[in-house]
Design a protein around this motif. Sequence first.
Motif, PDB file in Angstrom:
ATOM      1  N   VAL A 197       0.840  -1.205   0.000  1.00 21.82           N
ATOM      2  CA  VAL A 197       0.000   0.000   0.000  1.00 21.82           C
ATOM      3  C   VAL A 197       0.874   1.252   0.000  1.00 21.82           C
ATOM      4  O   VAL A 197       0.578   2.235  -0.693  1.00 21.82           O
ATOM      5  CB  VAL A 197      -0.958  -0.013   1.203  1.00 21.82           C
ATOM      6  N   LEU A 198       1.958   1.229   0.758  1.00 21.57           N
ATOM      7  CA  LEU A 198       2.859   2.380   0.783  1.00 21.57           C
ATOM      8  C   LEU A 198       3.461   2.622  -0.597  1.00 21.57           C
ATOM      9  O   LEU A 198       3.558   3.769  -1.058  1.00 21.57           O
ATOM     10  CB  LEU A 198       3.971   2.161   1.809  1.00 21.57           C
ATOM     11  N   ALA A 199       3.869   1.558  -1.273  1.00 20.86           N
ATOM     12  CA  ALA A 199       4.417   1.698  -2.626  1.00 20.86           C
ATOM     13  C   ALA A 199       3.355   2.244  -3.583  1.00 20.86           C
ATOM     14  O   ALA A 199       3.666   3.075  -4.458  1.00 20.86           O
ATOM     15  CB  ALA A 199       4.945   0.361  -3.118  1.00 20.86           C
ATOM     16  N   GLU A 200       2.103   1.818  -3.432  1.00 21.10           N
ATOM     17  CA  GLU A 200       1.012   2.350  -4.255  1.00 21.10           C
ATOM     18  C   GLU A 200       0.837   3.849  -4.001  1.00 21.10           C
ATOM     19  O   GLU A 200       0.634   4.631  -4.936  1.00 21.10           O
ATOM     20  CB  GLU A 200      -0.296   1.615  -3.949  1.00 21.10           C
ATOM     21  N   LEU A 201       0.892   4.257  -2.750  1.00 25.87           N
ATOM     22  CA  LEU A 201       0.773   5.681  -2.418  1.00 25.87           C
ATOM     23  C   LEU A 201       1.873   6.489  -3.088  1.00 25.87           C
ATOM     24  O   LEU A 201       1.620   7.552  -3.676  1.00 25.87           O
ATOM     25  CB  LEU A 201       0.829   5.865  -0.898  1.00 25.87           C
ATOM     26  N   HIS A 202       3.087   5.979  -3.013  1.00 27.19           N
ATOM     27  CA  HIS A 202       4.227   6.727  -3.538  1.00 27.19           C
ATOM     28  C   HIS A 202       4.284   6.729  -5.065  1.00 27.19           C
ATOM     29  O   HIS A 202       5.033   7.515  -5.647  1.00 27.19           O
ATOM     30  CB  HIS A 202       5.523   6.169  -2.944  1.00 27.19           C
ATOM     31  N   ALA A 203       3.501   5.870  -5.702  1.00 26.05           N
ATOM     32  CA  ALA A 203       3.432   5.869  -7.166  1.00 26.05           C
ATOM     33  C   ALA A 203       2.453   6.919  -7.697  1.00 26.05           C
ATOM     34  O   ALA A 203       2.427   7.178  -8.903  1.00 26.05           O
ATOM     35  CB  ALA A 203       3.018   4.476  -7.660  1.00 26.05           C
ATOM     36  N   LEU A 204       1.663   7.523  -6.808  1.00 23.24           N
ATOM     37  CA  LEU A 204       0.647   8.487  -7.229  1.00 23.24           C
ATOM     38  C   LEU A 204       1.256   9.870  -7.430  1.00 23.24           C
ATOM     39  O   LEU A 204       2.165  10.278  -6.706  1.00 23.24           O
ATOM     40  CB  LEU A 204      -0.470   8.565  -6.183  1.00 23.24           C
ATOM     41  N   ASP A 205       0.717  10.600  -8.397  1.00 24.59           N
ATOM     42  CA  ASP A 205       1.141  11.970  -8.678  1.00 24.59           C
ATOM     43  C   ASP A 205       0.190  12.922  -7.957  1.00 24.59           C
ATOM     44  O   ASP A 205      -0.998  12.969  -8.278  1.00 24.59           O
ATOM     45  CB  ASP A 205       1.084  12.217 -10.189  1.00 24.59           C
ATOM     46  N   PRO A 206       0.671  13.695  -6.966  1.00 27.51           N
ATOM     47  CA  PRO A 206      -0.237  14.565  -6.217  1.00 27.51           C
ATOM     48  C   PRO A 206      -0.935  15.599  -7.095  1.00 27.51           C
ATOM     49  O   PRO A 206      -2.096  15.938  -6.842  1.00 27.51           O
ATOM     50  CB  PRO A 206       0.673  15.224  -5.170  1.00 27.51           C
ATOM     51  N   VAL A 207      -0.258  16.085  -8.114  1.00 29.84           N
ATOM     52  CA  VAL A 207      -0.879  17.080  -8.995  1.00 29.84           C
ATOM     53  C   VAL A 207      -2.014  16.445  -9.784  1.00 29.84           C
ATOM     54  O   VAL A 207      -3.107  17.008  -9.910  1.00 29.84           O
ATOM     55  CB  VAL A 207       0.170  17.704  -9.932  1.00 29.84           C
ATOM     56  N   ALA A 208      -1.793  15.241 -10.300  1.00 31.18           N
ATOM     57  CA  ALA A 208      -2.830  14.548 -11.065  1.00 31.18           C
ATOM     58  C   ALA A 208      -4.048  14.229 -10.205  1.00 31.18           C
ATOM     59  O   ALA A 208      -5.168  14.134 -10.715  1.00 31.18           O
ATOM     60  CB  ALA A 208      -2.263  13.260 -11.662  1.00 31.18           C
TER      61      ALA A 208
END
Length: 341
Positions: free
Chosen positions: A139-150
């Motif tokens: 789950v942490l890796a999934e979070l870090h793969a997300l683009d906050p701007v997108a």
Amino acid sequence: MSDDEPAGIDGQRVSRWLGDHVEGFVEPAAFELISGGRSNLTYRVTDGAGTARALRRPPTGGVLSTAHDMGREWSFISALAGTAVPVAPPLAYCTDTEVTGAEFSVMGLVEGEVLADAEAGNRFPEEARARAGEHLVDVLAELHALDPVALGLGDLVRRTGYVERQLRRWHAQVHATGAPELALLDEVHDRLAERIPKQRNGIVHGDYRPGNLSFGPDGTVRAVFDWELATSGDPLADLGWLAASWQDPGEETPPVTPGPSTAPGFPSRAEIVARYADRSGLDLADLPYWIAFARWRSACIGVGVRARYEAGHMADDGFSLEERADDGVRLCEAALRDLAN
């Protein structure tokens, strides 16, 4: 507030507001504090039809508003709903502080086991412990793969480096307390400031650990809670905090915060880190720096909590001032060893 209502809740006003703003809510409501202490307060809200939801608001006094940002938490939960990162379903947000003395959010109630300490780890089914350790990393890796701007979080993306902001903030706060261990805290601060690595820019939860997650009986993460410290910054800040909280059996260095990892069946710290490297594809060469930073930050947090107890802002709940001070010194000494390698 009536005698049977928990602190921080004006039951009549909140119930009326919920009836007006939460779809399907049936008045009246009953409130039960289910998580409090040194973080935002969480209540179980059961409506007149027996449906349970969760309400979050800041603590009732003696805290820094910047550390309990309800609007920030709501923004992240709303943005992450529907992504691969499980969060409690966002339902409504109240900006009117006249309702119950502070802004608050309302979410779907996610039941599960919160693995906040060794006792919780030992209670959790042993056959599910390996899965719990693995899935929290996934789950942490999934979070870090997300683009906050997108995700629509561009307004919360900071242009300055995460660690620079954190070093300034915590350094100023511990100096405001006049803590006796300031010389040691300053020594670690200066080493960290001298060795800041090149930083990536993603979403940082700020307190990612088993105590802020809800697990199903099979070890699957059902929801990630406590987004009040979320911001933009280097993902390794979260991994460093998780690694520094993940104590191996027999290890003498205290964790930055209690956790379940010493119970038989949970993966080791090395296994947690290796899984994250595999799932994220990130270079972890700078991880010792982020573990050292996590340990220093935890020591600073401990100084602040201790100061609030000494000032009488916290209830007598068995918190040991001497033990926390000793842990802070040991964490700083461990941080210096991390930075020497």
